[in-house]
Design an enzyme around this catalytic site. Sequence first.
Site, PDB file in Angstrom:
ATOM      1  CG  ASP A  30      -2.138   0.899   1.065  1.00  0.00           C
ATOM      2  OD1 ASP A  30      -3.261   0.345   0.924  1.00  0.00           O
ATOM      3  OD2 ASP A  30      -1.990   2.140   1.072  1.00  0.00           O
ATOM      4  CB  CYS A 293     -19.669  -0.508  -2.018  1.00  0.00           C
ATOM      5  SG  CYS A 293     -18.013  -1.101  -1.613  1.00  0.00           S
TER       6      CYS A 293
HETATM    7  N1  LIG Z   1     -15.060  -2.156   1.134  1.00  0.00           N
HETATM    8  C1  LIG Z   1     -15.891  -3.055   0.621  1.00  0.00           C
HETATM    9  O1  LIG Z   1     -16.807  -3.555   1.282  1.00  0.00           O
HETATM   10  C2  LIG Z   1     -15.722  -3.491  -0.814  1.00  0.00           C
HETATM   11  C3  LIG Z   1     -16.421  -4.632  -1.248  1.00  0.00           C
HETATM   12  C4  LIG Z   1     -16.287  -5.020  -2.568  1.00  0.00           C
HETATM   13  C5  LIG Z   1     -15.530  -4.271  -3.445  1.00  0.00           C
HETATM   14  N2  LIG Z   1     -14.890  -3.146  -2.986  1.00  0.00           N
HETATM   15  C6  LIG Z   1     -14.086  -2.385  -3.941  1.00  0.00           C
HETATM   16  O2  LIG Z   1     -12.727  -2.579  -3.611  1.00  0.00           O
HETATM   17  C7  LIG Z   1     -11.962  -1.423  -3.902  1.00  0.00           C
HETATM   18  C8  LIG Z   1     -11.238  -0.969  -2.652  1.00  0.00           C
HETATM   19  O3  LIG Z   1     -12.205  -0.620  -1.692  1.00  0.00           O
HETATM   20  P1  LIG Z   1     -11.821  -0.385  -0.163  1.00  0.00           P
HETATM   21  O4  LIG Z   1     -13.109  -0.244   0.562  1.00  0.00           O
HETATM   22  O5  LIG Z   1     -10.852  -1.419   0.274  1.00  0.00           O
HETATM   23  O6  LIG Z   1     -11.088   1.036  -0.268  1.00  0.00           O
HETATM   24  P2  LIG Z   1     -10.039   1.674   0.752  1.00  0.00           P
HETATM   25  O7  LIG Z   1     -10.028   3.127   0.472  1.00  0.00           O
HETATM   26  O8  LIG Z   1     -10.316   1.188   2.138  1.00  0.00           O
HETATM   27  O9  LIG Z   1      -8.634   1.035   0.331  1.00  0.00           O
HETATM   28  C9  LIG Z   1      -7.933   1.382  -0.819  1.00  0.00           C
HETATM   29  C10 LIG Z   1      -6.452   1.307  -0.489  1.00  0.00           C
HETATM   30  O10 LIG Z   1      -5.684   1.432  -1.683  1.00  0.00           O
HETATM   31  C11 LIG Z   1      -4.512   2.135  -1.349  1.00  0.00           C
HETATM   32  N3  LIG Z   1      -3.891   2.660  -2.572  1.00  0.00           N
HETATM   33  C12 LIG Z   1      -4.271   3.710  -3.336  1.00  0.00           C
HETATM   34  N4  LIG Z   1      -3.445   3.844  -4.384  1.00  0.00           N
HETATM   35  C13 LIG Z   1      -2.536   2.855  -4.298  1.00  0.00           C
HETATM   36  C14 LIG Z   1      -1.432   2.452  -5.102  1.00  0.00           C
HETATM   37  N5  LIG Z   1      -1.122   3.091  -6.231  1.00  0.00           N
HETATM   38  N6  LIG Z   1      -0.699   1.389  -4.710  1.00  0.00           N
HETATM   39  C15 LIG Z   1      -1.005   0.720  -3.579  1.00  0.00           C
HETATM   40  N7  LIG Z   1      -2.041   1.049  -2.775  1.00  0.00           N
HETATM   41  C16 LIG Z   1      -2.800   2.099  -3.137  1.00  0.00           C
HETATM   42  C17 LIG Z   1      -4.985   3.197  -0.385  1.00  0.00           C
HETATM   43  O11 LIG Z   1      -3.928   3.744   0.380  1.00  0.00           O
HETATM   44  C18 LIG Z   1      -5.970   2.392   0.456  1.00  0.00           C
HETATM   45  O12 LIG Z   1      -5.347   1.810   1.579  1.00  0.00           O
HETATM   46  C19 LIG Z   1     -12.959  -0.413  -4.451  1.00  0.00           C
HETATM   47  O13 LIG Z   1     -12.988  -0.505  -5.848  1.00  0.00           O
HETATM   48  C20 LIG Z   1     -14.285  -0.875  -3.879  1.00  0.00           C
HETATM   49  O14 LIG Z   1     -15.382  -0.472  -4.650  1.00  0.00           O
HETATM   50  C21 LIG Z   1     -14.951  -2.757  -1.689  1.00  0.00           C
END
Ligand SMILES: NC(=O)c1ccc[n+]([C@@H]2O[C@H](COP(=O)([O-])OP(=O)(O)OC[C@H]3O[C@@H](n4cnc5c(N)ncnc54)[C@H](O)[C@@H]3O)[C@@H](O)[C@H]2O)c1
Length: 467
Positions: A30, A293
């Site tokens: 990350d 989401c």
């Molecule tokens: N949270 C959920 O319940 C859920 C469920 C299904 C799908 N999703 C999808 O999953 C994806 C992530 O969601 P989330 O809730 O985990 O978001 P989040 O914001 O909690 O996590 C995203 C992470 O990515 C990191 N990041 C950003 N740019 C980066 C890079 N270039 N290299 C490495 N790390 C990087 C950020 O620092 C952050 O920690 C989204 O597309 C979301 O729609 C989320």
Amino acid sequence: MKLSVIGCGYLGAVHAAAMASIGHEVVGIDVDPAKIAALSAGEAPFFEPGLPELLREGVASGQLTFTTDISAAHGAKVHFIGVGTPQRADGYAADLTYVNAAVDALLPHLSPGDIVAGKSTVPVGTAAELAPRIEARGATLVWNPEFLREGWAVQDTIDPDRLVVGVAGGADVSTRGARSTTGDAGGEADVSTRSARSTTGGGEVDPAEVLREVYHPAVAKGTPFIVTDLATAELVKVAANAFLATKISFINAMAEIAEVTGADVTQLADAIGHDARIGRRFLGAGIGFGGGCLPKDIRAFSARAEELGRGESVAFLREVDEINLRRRDRAVQLVVDGLGGAVFEKKIAVLGAAFKPHSDDIRDSPALDVAVRLHGLGARVVVTDPEAIANARQKHPQLTYEASRDETIRDADAVILVTEWDEYRRELDPEHASTLTAGRVVVDGRNGLDAAAWRAAGWTYYGMGRP
Ligand SMILES: NC(=O)c1ccc[n+]([C@@H]2O[C@H](COP(=O)([O-])OP(=O)(O)OC[C@H]3O[C@@H](n4cnc5c(N)ncnc54)[C@H](O)[C@@H]3O)[C@@H](O)[C@H]2O)c1
């Protein structure tokens, strides 16, 4: 298998820890050093039941490591992309900056035969755009959407109700589809291997088969494993979220009609929910959906459909969104009405800040939106939540926060339930609450309280879509 997980937020941190727990060697990557420091120490940077245990075990055993250094992805067989895809600041479309940055950073560390598995929720067509860059490195892109529910994320990751893998050139869907929907792990392996084999990037790599190995415990127990083309896999995810959002807004639309007719939407939901074709789940009328989401996913879907010249196909999602947002207005109005038309200088206890229970996620939380609006009307708003106060305070420092539920409601003129944590919904005894509050007005923004019990204890009870 050696795996990398790029992006360690709500999705990625759980995915990394869960994959280590089923025997893989996982590196989580990350760009946020604070997050990586916590994870490396075996600590969860957010609240998710079961995650701390998996992190501690994984880190202690050496199976699970975390770093900000993307070069650590080198040598992994599968690279999962789980970075955020938030709503763009200038519109409804998804912001793909983080996905593009993650892929760009990963490219130099890919080896021929590697698989890049997108898990982020993306607009249909994203994978097809990314694929040539990954194939140029001799690797293969698949899309493996994630369906986890926050609060149940560990269980949903290890034991999902289905697995979907989109592979490039997955035209031979019938052969694979016929096999995949049975969910059997053995049998027609030859057919599957031949049909799913990708020769575009990694030569003789069968990406779907590799993903079966990754998810071996779920595959072994017969979890449906559905192999599609890339576009279908991307669409499955947004379609699922669009359906869920629509179901919630449907019952909230019925609540609006109930409010002008004196009907009770909870009885209506029970009655229609007995029809197996409808089902009772996700028919809880209240202040609507939120989180990181559903809201942004339905907006991104609308925006993408417009780009594709098919905006009218999902035009109903705008209504879904509007109905959802109107319920927040309704909850605020009930508090105002309950207090005789004005909330100025009244103390209002807000029970809940997270967008749902069992989470500390406050992204687009209807609970906090209601609290902020009441604050804007001049009320003295005090917010409590078992897990989300730190996040809420950071986002909305103008509100007052209180960890203790009882201190929150002490001397309050009105109480509003906005997140259905058990400590508010089931465990708050209305007789006990009466001994603490100044007023006896309760607004049940989640239709989670026992209305009869609250009324019997002398409260004026307001539900959502209930008389
Ligand atoms: N949270 C959920 O319940 C859920 C469920 C299904 C799908 N999703 C999808 O999953 C994806 C992530 O969601 P989330 O809730 O985990 O978001 P989040 O914001 O909690 O996590 C995203 C992470 O990515 C990191 N990041 C950003 N740019 C980066 C890079 N270039 N290299 C490495 N790390 C990087 C950020 O620092 C952050 O920690 C989204 O597309 C979301 O729609 C989320």
